[in-house]
Design an enzyme around this catalytic site. Structure first.
Site, PDB file in Angstrom:
ATOM      1  CD  GLN A  50      -2.896  -0.987   2.354  1.00 38.43           C
ATOM      2  OE1 GLN A  50      -2.548  -1.512   3.404  1.00 38.43           O
ATOM      3  NE2 GLN A  50      -4.032  -0.329   2.212  1.00 38.43           N
ATOM      4  CD  GLU A 141      -3.775  -4.111   6.736  1.00 42.36           C
ATOM      5  OE1 GLU A 141      -2.964  -3.872   5.812  1.00 42.36           O
ATOM      6  OE2 GLU A 141      -4.823  -3.448   6.890  1.00 42.36           O
ATOM      7  CG  HIS A 144      -3.248  -5.084   1.480  1.00 37.76           C
ATOM      8  ND1 HIS A 144      -3.734  -4.503   0.327  1.00 37.76           N
ATOM      9  CD2 HIS A 144      -4.040  -4.630   2.486  1.00 37.76           C
ATOM     10  CE1 HIS A 144      -4.767  -3.738   0.612  1.00 37.76           C
ATOM     11  NE2 HIS A 144      -4.976  -3.805   1.929  1.00 37.76           N
TER      12      HIS A 144
END
Length: 184
Positions: A50, A141, A144
């Protein structure tokens, strides 16, 4: 330093991230900046993809949600080279959002209990189990660093309904209080 948050449409969000070692260049600085970026963006988690880095690293501070989800009390951790080993088959559907998908919140079905192996910021190996919303935040998370987004769990009709909003996000045509980075 506050990083811009990479948003939907950027290819780094779809890559499986690479393991790193304790000598990864500027790792402590990256982690410190990820915390700063996450707090500035009002997030409870942030993964390295990210911020444009395809490495297996994410940070979580879910403690602010402890009143609603008691299992989040004290959940502030750096996860390096994480691997989820066990997913309980029982699933629960709850609303999720993501800094890389601003303005979108959808119900996502996820397992309610996980076991995760990872290294902390000092490269101490950890094996821990999490349940409830803590397991959800970690799985989000973790996705990701596996090149997945929570919208991947939605049914095709829901994805079609969101298509226009996703296109706008990918072009940077979205209002947020933090800096974003698109593919262009």
């Amino acid at each position: 330093m506050i990083y811009p948050v990479v948003v939907y449409g950027h290819p780094v969000l779809r890559k499986v991230a690479e393991d790193i070692d304790k000598d990864y260049k500027d790792l402590d600085t990256i982690i410190e900046n990820m915390w700063e970026t996450m707090y500035h963006s009002d997030g409870i988690g942030l993964a390295a993809p990210q911020i444009g880095k395809s490495i297996r690293l994410f940070v979580i501070d879910a403690d602010p949600l402890k009143d609603e989800f008691p299992e989040l009390k004290g959940l502030k951790q750096v996860f390096i080279n994480a691997k989820i080993e066990l997913l309980e088959s029982k699933e629960e559907s709850l609303s999720e959002g993501c800094l890389s998908l601003p303005t979108i919140r959808e119900d996502v079905k996820r397992p309610t209990k996980i076991r995760i192996t990872y290294f902390d910021q000092n490269f101490q190996k950890k094996v821990e189990e999490y349940e409830g919303f803590a397991a959800r935040v970690i799985q989000h998370e973790y996705d990701h660093i596996e090149g997945k987004l929570f919208i991947d769990y939605l049914n095709p009709l829901k994805k079609r309904i969101l298509k226009g909003r996703l296109t706008k996000i990918s072009k940077g045509d979205v209002e947020v209080k933090y800096k974003i980075k698109t593919a262009k």
